[in-house]
Design a protein around this motif. Sequence first.
Motif, PDB file in Angstrom:
ATOM      1  N   ASP A 275       0.794  -1.226  -0.054  1.00  0.00           N
ATOM      2  CA  ASP A 275       0.174   0.042  -0.221  1.00  0.00           C
ATOM      3  C   ASP A 275       0.860   1.398  -0.107  1.00  0.00           C
ATOM      4  O   ASP A 275       0.164   2.207  -0.346  1.00  0.00           O
ATOM      5  N   SER A 276       2.082   1.314   0.511  1.00  0.00           N
ATOM      6  CA  SER A 276       2.927   2.365   0.486  1.00  0.00           C
ATOM      7  C   SER A 276       4.329   1.994   0.151  1.00  0.00           C
ATOM      8  O   SER A 276       5.053   1.224   0.649  1.00  0.00           O
ATOM      9  N   LEU A 277       4.789   3.000  -0.802  1.00  0.00           N
ATOM     10  CA  LEU A 277       6.094   2.609  -1.603  1.00  0.00           C
ATOM     11  C   LEU A 277       6.888   4.061  -1.439  1.00  0.00           C
ATOM     12  O   LEU A 277       6.475   5.131  -1.236  1.00  0.00           O
ATOM     13  N   HIS A 278       8.377   3.659  -1.111  1.00  0.00           N
ATOM     14  CA  HIS A 278       9.076   4.633  -1.159  1.00  0.00           C
ATOM     15  C   HIS A 278      10.404   4.249  -2.054  1.00  0.00           C
ATOM     16  O   HIS A 278      10.998   3.458  -1.871  1.00  0.00           O
ATOM     17  N   ILE A 279      10.686   5.099  -3.258  1.00  0.00           N
ATOM     18  CA  ILE A 279      11.643   4.925  -3.896  1.00  0.00           C
ATOM     19  C   ILE A 279      12.563   5.918  -4.153  1.00  0.00           C
ATOM     20  O   ILE A 279      12.399   7.072  -3.848  1.00  0.00           O
ATOM     21  N   ILE A 280      14.092   5.235  -3.690  1.00  0.00           N
ATOM     22  CA  ILE A 280      14.931   6.136  -3.691  1.00  0.00           C
ATOM     23  C   ILE A 280      15.974   6.108  -4.959  1.00  0.00           C
ATOM     24  O   ILE A 280      16.187   4.861  -5.513  1.00  0.00           O
ATOM     25  N   GLY A 281      15.778   7.320  -5.520  1.00  0.00           N
ATOM     26  CA  GLY A 281      16.654   7.303  -6.995  1.00  0.00           C
ATOM     27  C   GLY A 281      18.112   7.924  -6.978  1.00  0.00           C
ATOM     28  O   GLY A 281      18.357   8.960  -6.483  1.00  0.00           O
ATOM     29  N   LEU A 282      18.868   6.883  -7.067  1.00  0.00           N
ATOM     30  CA  LEU A 282      20.494   7.227  -7.008  1.00  0.00           C
ATOM     31  C   LEU A 282      20.921   8.052  -8.197  1.00  0.00           C
ATOM     32  O   LEU A 282      20.684   7.680  -9.406  1.00  0.00           O
ATOM     33  N   GLY A 283      21.098   9.258  -8.062  1.00  0.00           N
ATOM     34  CA  GLY A 283      21.725  10.254  -9.023  1.00  0.00           C
ATOM     35  C   GLY A 283      20.727  10.625  -9.814  1.00  0.00           C
ATOM     36  O   GLY A 283      20.938  11.017 -11.221  1.00  0.00           O
ATOM     37  N   MET A 284      19.522  10.589  -9.601  1.00  0.00           N
ATOM     38  CA  MET A 284      18.157  10.846 -10.484  1.00  0.00           C
ATOM     39  C   MET A 284      18.225  12.384 -10.743  1.00  0.00           C
ATOM     40  O   MET A 284      17.496  12.848  -9.933  1.00  0.00           O
ATOM     41  N   GLU A 285      18.655  13.054 -11.884  1.00  0.00           N
ATOM     42  CA  GLU A 285      18.474  14.348 -12.029  1.00  0.00           C
ATOM     43  C   GLU A 285      17.171  14.641 -12.821  1.00  0.00           C
ATOM     44  O   GLU A 285      17.250  15.796 -13.314  1.00  0.00           O
ATOM     45  N   ARG A 286      16.613  13.585 -13.471  1.00  0.00           N
ATOM     46  CA  ARG A 286      15.619  13.758 -14.221  1.00  0.00           C
ATOM     47  C   ARG A 286      14.326  13.169 -13.826  1.00  0.00           C
ATOM     48  O   ARG A 286      14.389  12.108 -13.016  1.00  0.00           O
ATOM     49  N   THR A 287      13.012  13.492 -14.417  1.00  0.00           N
ATOM     50  CA  THR A 287      11.830  12.843 -13.960  1.00  0.00           C
ATOM     51  C   THR A 287      11.298  12.204 -15.222  1.00  0.00           C
ATOM     52  O   THR A 287       9.993  11.580 -15.147  1.00  0.00           O
TER      53      THR A 287
END
Length: 540
Positions: A275-287
């Motif tokens: 039901d609940s997600l947390h996404i960590i984007g390493l070096g994510m400078e774009r969407t």
Amino acid sequence: METMNGWLRFPMHDSFNHDLAIRRFCPARVEQEQREWEETMNELELLSPYHEDAITSTSQDLAASEVDEFVDSFINMDHEEKDDDREINKSPASADHEAETFSMMNDGYGDQVSMMIEGNDHHLETMSIDFSGEDHDHHFAVVPEMVPSVEEVSHGVDQGLHLVHLLLACAEAVGCRDTKLAVSMLSQIWASATPWGDSLQRVSYCFALGLKSRLSLLQNINANGTFTGGAMDVALITREEKMEAFQLVYQTTPYISFGFMAANEAIRQAAQGKDSLHIIGLGMERTLQWPSLIRSLASRPEGPPRIRITCLISNQNLSELKASMKPVLHDATSLGINLEFSMISEPVTPSLLTRENLDLREGEALFVNSIMHLHKYVKESRGSLKAILQAIKRLNPTLLTVVEQDANHNGPFFLGRFLESLHYYSAIFDSLEASLPRNSPLRMNIERLHFAEEIRNIVAYEGSDRIERHERAHQWRRQLGRAGFQLVGLKSLSQARMMLSVYGCDGYTLACEKGCLLLGWKGRPIMLASAWQVNNASSS
């Protein structure tokens, strides 16, 4: 289009003594490389993951037969690489095979892509592309008298072979630090290589730029063979240009879209019932990755989950990323998804990757997402990558998604890296040749602002300045396995086929290799995608 495939079906040009060209300026090469090898062995903490590759493919002292073998494989890209642990099925009808190659067909999507490309070309016509001047390092500039004639641009078999041999011999001269001979060979390469010729001429030009940059660093070499900072710190393109180039590659080739698709599908499958997600984007400078993921999660039968996305970026340009995230937040709201977005402007380090710093909360399923980022932590000793992976493991994520370039660009010897990267980027440039016209401003910017910079980093840089340390799929499996992760087989081959069909270009191939999904060009692997879980059995 006259491709490279036909060139090496001809015998080697007898008048070009490649064995002499490679060897004559290195009388003490074997002894020198033996000393360098012993020093490297002492410096590398975990050499074993690529020890075989270093021994078998990075020898600096090339024999004539080795040159012939390399040039033959370099040109004949239609022959797929054979690997004991890789299965590739060329028949699209063989759906029962886990490993499969998919050749693209023009099936109605071609017009759609053509319209997109034409639109982008029209937009880019107003962009200035500077091909004038005297400095080869800026905007693919060419000295006017070295611009090839019409006859040279329409070169035949002998000229193509000669250009490849010149590149190899020049690289060996640079590796031997024979600057006089290397400069002489570069002057010959400039006469044939050009940023607006065929794919071989264009990729040769990029590698010549890298060799020129490396030569300029020899005056800053230390006693131990490493380079001082100095010239290496000067960026030749701006951050805005890099961002623009990434966007262009994403829009016109499947290489980046493939990574986003594979990672998103792995996250979607692992998020079922959560039901609940947390996404960590390493070096994510774009969407660019998030809109399709949000749409797929919104259509779940059990209803959309609550999502938090935290981007870890090392630069200070937070306002641009925040602005680009606003449309994504708006779309999520319209789809009934509660989406939170936050940024942490710090380099990714083990000390940053803690529950407190990342604001991890009870009840959330944690996903760590790395798109072409982890290779930047692959140093000579591999200690940096090991520390990062162990820190991620301590977070106990539900899934770690890893997308990387599938190439061996981190061997201990310069010439080995040069050979491997020349083969790798030649395949990429050949794919651009098949999909975009030579006079396309779009293609010129992709090559100049994106791939040429990667090539320059691999060829010219050393030490901490060399960050494009790409590795093969089996090396990533080894490193992640040692860090306590186990591979989760990707089940997105059909989605990858569907994605590739949009590009309407024959030549892209798909394969599975021990759970990793590979995207290639004419059988040559270009990108790999994989998903990983913490191996609880290895936890201490």
